[in-house]
Structures are given as C-alpha cells and as structure tokens.
Design a protein around this motif. Sequence first.
Motif, PDB file in Angstrom:
ATOM      1  N   GLY A  87      12.138  88.710  35.242  1.00 12.13           N
ATOM      2  CA  GLY A  87      11.058  88.173  34.426  1.00 12.13           C
ATOM      3  C   GLY A  87      11.285  88.282  32.932  1.00 12.13           C
ATOM      4  N   SER A  88      12.313  88.985  32.518  1.00 10.63           N
ATOM      5  CA  SER A  88      12.577  89.123  31.082  1.00 10.63           C
ATOM      6  C   SER A  88      13.122  87.814  30.522  1.00 10.63           C
ATOM      7  N   LEU A  89      12.883  87.595  29.230  1.00 15.79           N
ATOM      8  CA  LEU A  89      13.365  86.378  28.586  1.00 15.79           C
ATOM      9  C   LEU A  89      14.884  86.286  28.676  1.00 15.79           C
ATOM     10  N   GLU A  90      15.554  87.416  28.466  1.00 15.29           N
ATOM     11  CA  GLU A  90      17.017  87.422  28.499  1.00 15.29           C
ATOM     12  C   GLU A  90      17.554  86.938  29.847  1.00 15.29           C
ATOM     13  N   GLN A  91      16.988  87.465  30.930  1.00 14.69           N
ATOM     14  CA  GLN A  91      17.468  87.065  32.251  1.00 14.69           C
ATOM     15  C   GLN A  91      17.081  85.627  32.587  1.00 14.69           C
ATOM     16  N   ARG A  92      15.919  85.210  32.152  1.00 17.06           N
ATOM     17  CA  ARG A  92      15.507  83.820  32.416  1.00 17.06           C
ATOM     18  C   ARG A  92      16.420  82.836  31.705  1.00 17.06           C
ATOM     19  N   LEU A  93      16.740  83.138  30.457  1.00 15.36           N
ATOM     20  CA  LEU A  93      17.647  82.258  29.716  1.00 15.36           C
ATOM     21  C   LEU A  93      19.036  82.258  30.356  1.00 15.36           C
ATOM     22  N   ALA A  94      19.460  83.412  30.835  1.00 16.44           N
ATOM     23  CA  ALA A  94      20.758  83.493  31.511  1.00 16.44           C
ATOM     24  C   ALA A  94      20.734  82.667  32.790  1.00 16.44           C
ATOM     25  N   ALA A  95      19.608  82.680  33.509  1.00 18.53           N
ATOM     26  CA  ALA A  95      19.476  81.896  34.741  1.00 18.53           C
ATOM     27  C   ALA A  95      19.524  80.407  34.440  1.00 18.53           C
ATOM     28  N   ILE A  96      18.857  80.007  33.347  1.00 14.63           N
ATOM     29  CA  ILE A  96      18.874  78.599  32.949  1.00 14.63           C
ATOM     30  C   ILE A  96      20.290  78.169  32.571  1.00 14.63           C
ATOM     31  N   ALA A  97      20.977  79.024  31.824  1.00 15.20           N
ATOM     32  CA  ALA A  97      22.348  78.714  31.412  1.00 15.20           C
ATOM     33  C   ALA A  97      23.266  78.574  32.621  1.00 15.20           C
ATOM     34  N   ASN A  98      23.141  79.488  33.564  1.00 23.06           N
ATOM     35  CA  ASN A  98      23.978  79.433  34.771  1.00 23.06           C
ATOM     36  C   ASN A  98      23.665  78.194  35.596  1.00 23.06           C
ATOM     37  N   TRP A  99      22.375  77.861  35.714  1.00 21.41           N
ATOM     38  CA  TRP A  99      21.962  76.652  36.443  1.00 21.41           C
ATOM     39  C   TRP A  99      22.538  75.410  35.771  1.00 21.41           C
ATOM     40  N   TRP A 100      22.458  75.364  34.461  1.00 27.81           N
ATOM     41  CA  TRP A 100      22.963  74.216  33.710  1.00 27.81           C
ATOM     42  C   TRP A 100      24.463  74.034  33.948  1.00 27.81           C
ATOM     43  N   GLU A 101      25.207  75.133  33.905  1.00 24.54           N
ATOM     44  CA  GLU A 101      26.662  75.056  34.025  1.00 24.54           C
ATOM     45  C   GLU A 101      27.126  74.784  35.456  1.00 24.54           C
ATOM     46  N   THR A 102      26.427  75.357  36.440  1.00 20.89           N
ATOM     47  CA  THR A 102      26.890  75.235  37.825  1.00 20.89           C
ATOM     48  C   THR A 102      26.203  74.134  38.615  1.00 20.89           C
ATOM     49  N   GLN A 103      24.992  73.744  38.206  1.00 18.08           N
ATOM     50  CA  GLN A 103      24.247  72.747  38.955  1.00 18.08           C
ATOM     51  C   GLN A 103      24.213  71.376  38.284  1.00 18.08           C
ATOM     52  N   LEU A 104      24.313  71.342  36.969  1.00 15.07           N
ATOM     53  CA  LEU A 104      24.254  70.059  36.259  1.00 15.07           C
ATOM     54  C   LEU A 104      25.607  69.598  35.746  1.00 15.07           C
ATOM     55  N   MET A 105      26.305  70.481  35.054  1.00 20.20           N
ATOM     56  CA  MET A 105      27.554  70.083  34.432  1.00 20.20           C
ATOM     57  C   MET A 105      28.679  69.834  35.435  1.00 20.20           C
ATOM     58  N   THR A 106      28.458  70.165  36.688  1.00 19.14           N
ATOM     59  CA  THR A 106      29.460  69.884  37.732  1.00 19.14           C
ATOM     60  C   THR A 106      29.119  68.611  38.499  1.00 19.14           C
ATOM     61  N   GLU A 107      28.046  67.920  38.091  1.00 19.38           N
ATOM     62  CA  GLU A 107      27.558  66.761  38.838  1.00 19.38           C
ATOM     63  C   GLU A 107      27.804  65.455  38.072  1.00 19.38           C
ATOM     64  N   ASN A 108      29.038  65.225  37.672  1.00 17.03           N
ATOM     65  CA  ASN A 108      29.341  64.034  36.874  1.00 17.03           C
ATOM     66  C   ASN A 108      28.929  62.735  37.553  1.00 17.03           C
ATOM     67  N   ALA A 109      29.171  62.619  38.850  1.00 18.62           N
ATOM     68  CA  ALA A 109      28.866  61.377  39.552  1.00 18.62           C
ATOM     69  C   ALA A 109      27.376  61.058  39.479  1.00 18.62           C
ATOM     70  N   ALA A 110      26.544  62.063  39.681  1.00 14.61           N
ATOM     71  CA  ALA A 110      25.094  61.858  39.627  1.00 14.61           C
ATOM     72  C   ALA A 110      24.636  61.558  38.203  1.00 14.61           C
ATOM     73  N   LEU A 111      25.212  62.248  37.221  1.00 16.07           N
ATOM     74  CA  LEU A 111      24.834  62.021  35.832  1.00 16.07           C
ATOM     75  C   LEU A 111      25.234  60.617  35.373  1.00 16.07           C
ATOM     76  N   ILE A 112      26.404  60.177  35.792  1.00 15.21           N
ATOM     77  CA  ILE A 112      26.848  58.822  35.447  1.00 15.21           C
ATOM     78  C   ILE A 112      25.954  57.784  36.116  1.00 15.21           C
ATOM     79  N   LEU A 113      25.583  58.042  37.369  1.00 15.65           N
ATOM     80  CA  LEU A 113      24.692  57.129  38.078  1.00 15.65           C
ATOM     81  C   LEU A 113      23.348  57.035  37.354  1.00 15.65           C
ATOM     82  N   ALA A 114      22.813  58.161  36.911  1.00 12.64           N
ATOM     83  CA  ALA A 114      21.540  58.158  36.187  1.00 12.64           C
ATOM     84  C   ALA A 114      21.646  57.320  34.916  1.00 12.64           C
ATOM     85  N   ALA A 115      22.777  57.440  34.212  1.00 10.98           N
ATOM     86  CA  ALA A 115      22.975  56.656  32.988  1.00 10.98           C
ATOM     87  C   ALA A 115      23.087  55.165  33.309  1.00 10.98           C
TER      88      ALA A 115
END
Length: 217
Positions: A87-115
């Motif tokens: 629940g701490s801000l530090e851990q929440r931001l770390a969770a968001i960063a990890n999600w962004w790097e592992t769940q979004l930035m690895t999904e080029n095909a989906a991101l290109i499709l959205a564009a």
Amino acid sequence: MAARKVLTRAESQALTREELIEAAERLFYADGYHATSLAAIAAEAGRTIGAVYSNFDRKEDLCLEVLRGWGSKKLSRLATAIASTDGSLEQRLAAIANWWETQLMTENAALILAAEYGISVVRDRDQRAAAVEASERFVETGRVLLLDHLPEGTTYSPEVLEDAVYGVLGTAVGLAVGHVTELSTKDRSTGILIATVEFWLRRLGESIGESEAPARA
C-alpha cells in the motif's frame, strides 16, 4: 461414451463469436489491421463470411472487440499488481513500473494494432464514438487508482482529478507510440511515466488544501 452436449442457439452464437475474435486477434497481430480481411478471419476461424456478419457489422467492430479484450486483461493485471503491494506509494509506483515494462512494452503487436485502428477510424464519427466509449474503462480505472492514494473522506478538486487522469493516460499513449516507433527506450519511457504519475499525485494532494481553504471575500 458420454453423449456430446448439444449447445443452445445462444451458446453456439457465443462460441462462434469467441472463435472469430480469437482468429481476428491472431491475424491482426501477424499481418496487421489493413492487410487482414473479414474473409481471411472467417477462414482462420473455420467459419463462413456470413457468420462474421451475423456477429459484427464490419472489420472495425471486430478489431475494437479484440482491443477491448486485450485492454481488459491488462487492466486486471495492473489492479492485481497494485493490490499485491503493502500500500505504500513506493511499492505502488514500483508495481506500475513493472506492469508497464512487462505487460505493455512487450506487446508491440497489440500496440501497433491499436495505432492502426485509431488512424483508420479518426474520420468515422460513429466508430470514433464507439472507441471513446470503450476507452472509458481505462479512464475510470485511472480515476480509481489516483483517488486510492488520497486520504479517505478528503475533499479534492474534481477539475484537477480529471486533468490528472487525462494527463497520465495521454502521456502513456504517447510513450507507447514512441516505443513502437523506436523513438524512446523502455527505461526512458518508464521513467517518464512514473514521473508523470508522481507529478499528478502531488498536484492532487495540493488540491485538497485548495478545496478546504476558506473562500476569499
């Protein structure tokens, strides 16, 4: 040998729809939005073109359904990641960063499709409205996540909250585009995203004091 279950009409239609969405996802990711036809999707799913039109009026509707499903899964994983912190801000931001790097930035095909989808419907008022409606879940999730950082019962500025939601989401969209076009590195985009979230959290915190301050005569 157990008798095979006979599907109801509704169950059969739901199965067909699911198979068409899965086939469309495979082809859209592999070949791109513009190169994929409804006939190709029907063939990939082992269905007739009539089955496609029985479920979707046009390719844009089918593509939006693919993106809606993809986005829902990603939002669910983000919520789970944040809920797993202390629940701490530090851990929440770390969770968001990890999600962004592992769940979004690895999904080029989906991101290109959205564009590709976004560009294809920009001049279509009805389809653009449908896309905006589908995107509202992302907006609402952003509101919930930002408000979750504020003390319970506090009064904040609704205007600042909306600015924060669209500021973070707009930055995320821009960073995602920058990633697939190789304008920025993953590390840089992560740093910018987290800095943006922190900025708007501070601004929201400041708006609490502003909202509670007595009105000037």
